[in-house]
Design an enzyme around this catalytic site. Sequence first.
Site, PDB file in Angstrom:
ATOM      1  N   SER A   1       1.550   3.409  -2.470  1.00  0.00           N
ATOM      2  CA  SER A   1       1.355   4.461  -3.475  1.00  0.00           C
ATOM      3  C   SER A   1       0.871   5.774  -2.868  1.00  0.00           C
ATOM      4  O   SER A   1       1.100   6.833  -3.430  1.00  0.00           O
ATOM      5  CB  SER A   1       0.365   3.982  -4.537  1.00  0.00           C
ATOM      6  OG  SER A   1      -0.849   3.580  -3.937  1.00  0.00           O
ATOM      7  N   ARG A   2       0.177   5.698  -1.749  1.00  0.00           N
ATOM      8  CA  ARG A   2      -0.332   6.949  -1.147  1.00  0.00           C
ATOM      9  C   ARG A   2      -0.424   6.816   0.371  1.00  0.00           C
ATOM     10  O   ARG A   2      -0.154   5.741   0.926  1.00  0.00           O
ATOM     11  CB  ARG A   2      -1.673   7.336  -1.743  1.00  0.00           C
ATOM     12  CG  ARG A   2      -2.761   6.301  -1.582  1.00  0.00           C
ATOM     13  CD  ARG A   2      -3.934   6.640  -2.494  1.00  0.00           C
ATOM     14  NE  ARG A   2      -4.738   5.475  -2.781  1.00  0.00           N
ATOM     15  CZ  ARG A   2      -5.784   5.078  -2.052  1.00  0.00           C
ATOM     16  NH1 ARG A   2      -6.140   5.772  -0.999  1.00  0.00           N
ATOM     17  NH2 ARG A   2      -6.456   4.007  -2.373  1.00  0.00           N
TER      18      ARG A   2
ATOM     19  N   SER B 255      -3.804  -0.267  14.460  1.00  0.00           N
ATOM     20  CA  SER B 255      -4.548   0.990  14.631  1.00  0.00           C
ATOM     21  C   SER B 255      -4.934   1.131  16.103  1.00  0.00           C
ATOM     22  O   SER B 255      -5.073   0.115  16.802  1.00  0.00           O
ATOM     23  CB  SER B 255      -5.831   0.947  13.794  1.00  0.00           C
ATOM     24  OG  SER B 255      -6.677   2.021  14.142  1.00  0.00           O
TER      25      SER B 255
ATOM     26  N   LYS C 251      -7.888  -5.095  13.073  1.00  0.00           N
ATOM     27  CA  LYS C 251      -6.694  -4.406  13.576  1.00  0.00           C
ATOM     28  C   LYS C 251      -6.240  -4.981  14.928  1.00  0.00           C
ATOM     29  O   LYS C 251      -5.059  -4.966  15.258  1.00  0.00           O
ATOM     30  CB  LYS C 251      -6.963  -2.901  13.673  1.00  0.00           C
ATOM     31  CG  LYS C 251      -7.105  -2.233  12.310  1.00  0.00           C
ATOM     32  CD  LYS C 251      -5.823  -2.387  11.502  1.00  0.00           C
ATOM     33  CE  LYS C 251      -5.884  -1.718  10.156  1.00  0.00           C
ATOM     34  NZ  LYS C 251      -4.619  -1.844   9.407  1.00  0.00           N
TER      35      LYS C 251
ATOM     36  N   TYR D 254     -13.755  -3.432  11.265  1.00  0.00           N
ATOM     37  CA  TYR D 254     -12.395  -2.916  11.018  1.00  0.00           C
ATOM     38  C   TYR D 254     -11.534  -3.107  12.266  1.00  0.00           C
ATOM     39  O   TYR D 254     -10.405  -3.602  12.192  1.00  0.00           O
ATOM     40  CB  TYR D 254     -12.492  -1.432  10.648  1.00  0.00           C
ATOM     41  CG  TYR D 254     -11.159  -0.715  10.496  1.00  0.00           C
ATOM     42  CD1 TYR D 254     -10.370  -0.884   9.363  1.00  0.00           C
ATOM     43  CD2 TYR D 254     -10.698   0.162  11.485  1.00  0.00           C
ATOM     44  CE1 TYR D 254      -9.160  -0.208   9.217  1.00  0.00           C
ATOM     45  CE2 TYR D 254      -9.500   0.847  11.342  1.00  0.00           C
ATOM     46  CZ  TYR D 254      -8.738   0.654  10.212  1.00  0.00           C
ATOM     47  OH  TYR D 254      -7.536   1.320  10.077  1.00  0.00           O
TER      48      TYR D 254
ATOM     49  N   GLY E 190       0.843  -1.200   0.000  1.00  0.00           N
ATOM     50  CA  GLY E 190       0.000   0.000   0.000  1.00  0.00           C
ATOM     51  C   GLY E 190       0.870   1.238   0.000  1.00  0.00           C
ATOM     52  O   GLY E 190       0.624   2.203   0.724  1.00  0.00           O
TER      53      GLY E 190
ATOM     54  N   ASP F  15      -2.754  -7.357  -5.950  1.00  0.00           N
ATOM     55  CA  ASP F  15      -3.807  -7.308  -4.934  1.00  0.00           C
ATOM     56  C   ASP F  15      -3.450  -8.343  -3.865  1.00  0.00           C
ATOM     57  O   ASP F  15      -3.703  -9.538  -4.020  1.00  0.00           O
ATOM     58  CB  ASP F  15      -5.161  -7.637  -5.589  1.00  0.00           C
ATOM     59  CG  ASP F  15      -6.290  -7.674  -4.572  1.00  0.00           C
ATOM     60  OD1 ASP F  15      -6.015  -7.598  -3.356  1.00  0.00           O
ATOM     61  OD2 ASP F  15      -7.451  -7.783  -4.991  1.00  0.00           O
TER      62      ASP F  15
HETATM   63  P1  NDP Z   1      -4.924   4.962   2.075  1.00  0.00           P
HETATM   64  O1  NDP Z   1      -6.329   4.624   1.728  1.00  0.00           O
HETATM   65  O2  NDP Z   1      -4.472   6.367   1.953  1.00  0.00           O
HETATM   66  O3  NDP Z   1      -3.918   4.043   1.203  1.00  0.00           O
HETATM   67  C1  NDP Z   1      -4.131   2.668   1.136  1.00  0.00           C
HETATM   68  C2  NDP Z   1      -3.044   2.020   0.316  1.00  0.00           C
HETATM   69  O4  NDP Z   1      -3.235   0.598   0.369  1.00  0.00           O
HETATM   70  C3  NDP Z   1      -3.095   2.410  -1.154  1.00  0.00           C
HETATM   71  O5  NDP Z   1      -1.778   2.457  -1.642  1.00  0.00           O
HETATM   72  C4  NDP Z   1      -3.842   1.235  -1.787  1.00  0.00           C
HETATM   73  O6  NDP Z   1      -3.517   1.036  -3.165  1.00  0.00           O
HETATM   74  C5  NDP Z   1      -3.315   0.082  -0.954  1.00  0.00           C
HETATM   75  N1  NDP Z   1      -4.153  -1.099  -0.968  1.00  0.00           N
HETATM   76  C6  NDP Z   1      -5.426  -1.246  -0.532  1.00  0.00           C
HETATM   77  N2  NDP Z   1      -5.847  -2.502  -0.732  1.00  0.00           N
HETATM   78  C7  NDP Z   1      -4.813  -3.170  -1.286  1.00  0.00           C
HETATM   79  C8  NDP Z   1      -4.636  -4.498  -1.730  1.00  0.00           C
HETATM   80  N3  NDP Z   1      -5.614  -5.411  -1.635  1.00  0.00           N
HETATM   81  N4  NDP Z   1      -3.453  -4.855  -2.284  1.00  0.00           N
HETATM   82  C9  NDP Z   1      -2.459  -3.937  -2.404  1.00  0.00           C
HETATM   83  N5  NDP Z   1      -2.562  -2.661  -1.989  1.00  0.00           N
HETATM   84  C10 NDP Z   1      -3.735  -2.285  -1.449  1.00  0.00           C
HETATM   85  O7  NDP Z   1      -4.716   4.411   3.577  1.00  0.00           O
HETATM   86  P2  NDP Z   1      -3.824   4.941   4.788  1.00  0.00           P
HETATM   87  O8  NDP Z   1      -2.495   5.377   4.318  1.00  0.00           O
HETATM   88  O9  NDP Z   1      -4.644   5.860   5.599  1.00  0.00           O
HETATM   89  O10 NDP Z   1      -3.689   3.601   5.639  1.00  0.00           O
HETATM   90  C11 NDP Z   1      -2.569   2.746   5.610  1.00  0.00           C
HETATM   91  C12 NDP Z   1      -2.706   1.756   6.748  1.00  0.00           C
HETATM   92  O11 NDP Z   1      -2.785   2.449   7.988  1.00  0.00           O
HETATM   93  C13 NDP Z   1      -3.962   0.894   6.675  1.00  0.00           C
HETATM   94  O12 NDP Z   1      -3.659  -0.418   7.095  1.00  0.00           O
HETATM   95  C14 NDP Z   1      -4.906   1.560   7.661  1.00  0.00           C
HETATM   96  O13 NDP Z   1      -5.852   0.663   8.169  1.00  0.00           O
HETATM   97  C15 NDP Z   1      -3.910   2.007   8.714  1.00  0.00           C
HETATM   98  N6  NDP Z   1      -4.382   3.086   9.573  1.00  0.00           N
HETATM   99  C16 NDP Z   1      -4.746   4.294   9.040  1.00  0.00           C
HETATM  100  C17 NDP Z   1      -5.191   5.304   9.876  1.00  0.00           C
HETATM  101  C18 NDP Z   1      -5.618   6.633   9.372  1.00  0.00           C
HETATM  102  O14 NDP Z   1      -6.150   7.429  10.180  1.00  0.00           O
HETATM  103  N7  NDP Z   1      -5.411   6.968   8.099  1.00  0.00           N
HETATM  104  C19 NDP Z   1      -5.282   5.101  11.341  1.00  0.00           C
HETATM  105  C20 NDP Z   1      -4.848   3.810  11.777  1.00  0.00           C
HETATM  106  C21 NDP Z   1      -4.416   2.849  10.928  1.00  0.00           C
HETATM  107  P3  NDP Z   1      -4.541   1.447  -4.368  1.00  0.00           P
HETATM  108  O15 NDP Z   1      -4.867   2.876  -4.166  1.00  0.00           O
HETATM  109  O16 NDP Z   1      -3.803   1.179  -5.628  1.00  0.00           O
HETATM  110  O17 NDP Z   1      -5.746   0.564  -4.156  1.00  0.00           O
END
Ligand code: NDP
Length: 255
Positions: A14-15, A138, A156, A152, A12, A63
């Site tokens: 990319s962003r 989380s 976690k 969710y 994950g 994926d």
């Molecule tokens: P984003 O939604 O900003 O980014 C999610 C990333 O995961 C993207 O790069 C996406 O790729 C990738 N992704 C999702 N599903 C898959 C998959 N099946 N296979 C490969 N890549 C995948 O999320 P965050 O940066 O906010 O979150 C990152 C982690 O931190 C997560 O585990 C989240 O649960 C955890 N977290 C986040 C919090 C928050 O407040 N933001 C708080 C606590 C925990 P693509 O766009 O190409 O699908």
Amino acid sequence: MKLENKISLVTGGSRGIGRATAIKFASEGSHIILNYRSNDEEANTTCNDIKKFKVNCMKAKYDISRQDEAKELVVESIKQFGGVDILFNNAGIMLTNTYDIKDFEKMINTNLYSMVYLIEGLKENFMKRGGKIINVSSVAGITTALEGTTYYSITKGAVITLTRRYAYELGKYKVNVNAIAPGYIETDLTKKGKSEDEWKKIVESISKKTILGRIGRPEDIANVALFLASDDSDFITGQIIVADGGRIDYITHSL
Ligand code: NDP
């Protein structure tokens, strides 16, 4: 340089938190395998930003909620880089206000099984060369953080047990396994589907319940990830580092 010539697999990446962490690792000399699922444009941008640090970046579109694709990611990573030193298990999704078991399954597959697939797939690699595994949990896995996040939160919470178990199993091979439990961080995951006004209100409300008076930035988590990926944390394993600005959980506290 804290990670010179290390090979880091960031899921994950990319962003959001993954992007910030991949860039942070690259700035410390690590080559990056940048996993993502769908958005090529974002992955291209992040890889270009990573390459500015004169390290390699391999885009890895798999994926990883699917076992076959997670397996391919492992095979390709070893083929291209010879091995992996740091696994940042970060990819995740948050579906809220749902008790649909299909949504639960999606979250289990993405937030939990993907980590197991990758750790199992890379187990031999880590047993041979040691390394660092960092799982993103989380605060939702520890406390009753937010309304509408029951399924969710269960995924976690399981990441915490997974972290402790693998720390126990892999410690004798000089593999440190730790987790980060972020609080509320500004990313697509938290902003998605909210108007500017709604977002502003959420930020204000959460900031008020946070000792440091603000919500988190992806870089706040990337800094913790760097510590856990580097030699600085060599004597730390099986731990869950909460990075939430000192958030006061109002449900717990009002009970
Ligand atoms: P984003 O939604 O900003 O980014 C999610 C990333 O995961 C993207 O790069 C996406 O790729 C990738 N992704 C999702 N599903 C898959 C998959 N099946 N296979 C490969 N890549 C995948 O999320 P965050 O940066 O906010 O979150 C990152 C982690 O931190 C997560 O585990 C989240 O649960 C955890 N977290 C986040 C919090 C928050 O407040 N933001 C708080 C606590 C925990 P693509 O766009 O190409 O699908």
